[in-house]
Scaffold this motif. Structure first.
Motif, mmCIF file in Angstrom:
data_model
loop_
_atom_site.group_PDB
_atom_site.id
_atom_site.type_symbol
_atom_site.label_atom_id
_atom_site.label_comp_id
_atom_site.label_asym_id
_atom_site.label_seq_id
_atom_site.Cartn_x
_atom_site.Cartn_y
_atom_site.Cartn_z
ATOM 1 N N LEU A 259 19.492 95.549 28.473
ATOM 2 C CA LEU A 259 18.400 96.495 28.698
ATOM 3 C C LEU A 259 18.281 96.787 30.183
ATOM 4 O O LEU A 259 18.500 95.906 31.011
ATOM 5 N N SER A 260 17.870 98.008 30.493
ATOM 6 C CA SER A 260 17.527 98.332 31.877
ATOM 7 C C SER A 260 16.137 97.765 32.168
ATOM 8 O O SER A 260 15.416 97.355 31.245
ATOM 9 N N ALA A 261 15.740 97.775 33.416
ATOM 10 C CA ALA A 261 14.389 97.308 33.781
ATOM 11 C C ALA A 261 13.331 98.147 33.073
ATOM 12 O O ALA A 261 12.322 97.616 32.603
ATOM 13 N N GLY A 262 13.551 99.447 32.968
ATOM 14 C CA GLY A 262 12.602 100.325 32.280
ATOM 15 C C GLY A 262 12.496 100.017 30.799
ATOM 16 O O GLY A 262 11.404 100.033 30.220
ATOM 17 N N GLN A 263 13.635 99.732 30.165
ATOM 18 C CA GLN A 263 13.628 99.399 28.745
ATOM 19 C C GLN A 263 12.914 98.064 28.502
ATOM 20 O O GLN A 263 12.170 97.920 27.541
ATOM 21 N N LEU A 264 13.129 97.090 29.393
ATOM 22 C CA LEU A 264 12.435 95.811 29.276
ATOM 23 C C LEU A 264 10.939 96.011 29.424
ATOM 24 O O LEU A 264 10.143 95.466 28.660
ATOM 25 N N SER A 265 10.540 96.824 30.373
ATOM 26 C CA SER A 265 9.124 97.109 30.577
ATOM 27 C C SER A 265 8.523 97.764 29.334
ATOM 28 O O SER A 265 7.422 97.415 28.901
ATOM 29 N N ALA A 266 9.244 98.681 28.739
ATOM 30 C CA ALA A 266 8.762 99.348 27.518
ATOM 31 C C ALA A 266 8.629 98.348 26.372
ATOM 32 O O ALA A 266 7.658 98.390 25.605
ATOM 33 N N LEU A 267 9.571 97.412 26.262
ATOM 34 C CA LEU A 267 9.493 96.387 25.212
ATOM 35 C C LEU A 267 8.245 95.550 25.382
ATOM 36 O O LEU A 267 7.536 95.270 24.416
ATOM 37 N N LEU A 268 7.932 95.157 26.621
ATOM 38 C CA LEU A 268 6.786 94.288 26.883
ATOM 39 C C LEU A 268 5.457 95.015 26.808
ATOM 40 O O LEU A 268 4.446 94.435 26.405
#
Length: 91
Positions: free
Chosen positions: A78-87
């Motif tokens: 995951l990119s940092a943005g995708q991780l942020s969206a997951l959380l």
């Protein structure tokens, strides 16, 4: 990196670091963030090396579940943005 299969959530940071090495084929001390989920998709744990020690972050939702990739063997990056969206954006 995201482990796409649920893990035993009784594991702490050392047990999850072992999973990173053995199941994901990665180095838990690389500085990458490794994400794990429980069978119920309302709980996640993240393990990462911050340069001084191994860190464990855990989150349990009071309502809703985390959006998660299709459960299959392997890992997902995951990119940092995708991780942020997951959380930040549970269902």
């Amino acid at each position: 990196m995201v482990a796409t299969k649920p893990v035993d959530f009784r594991k702490g940071m050392e047990g999850l670091a072992t999973l990173v090495r053995e199941s994901m084929g990665a180095d838990p001390f690389s500085g990458a963030v490794y994400v794990f989920r429980a069978k119920r998709a309302d709980r996640i744990k993240l393990v990462f090396w911050d340069g001084t020690g191994l860190c464990l972050f855990a989150k349990r939702l009071e309502d809703g579940i985390f959006r998660w990739p299709k459960i299959e063997d392997g890992v997902m990056r995951l990119s940092a943005g995708q991780l942020s969206a997951l959380l930040d954006h549970p269902c």
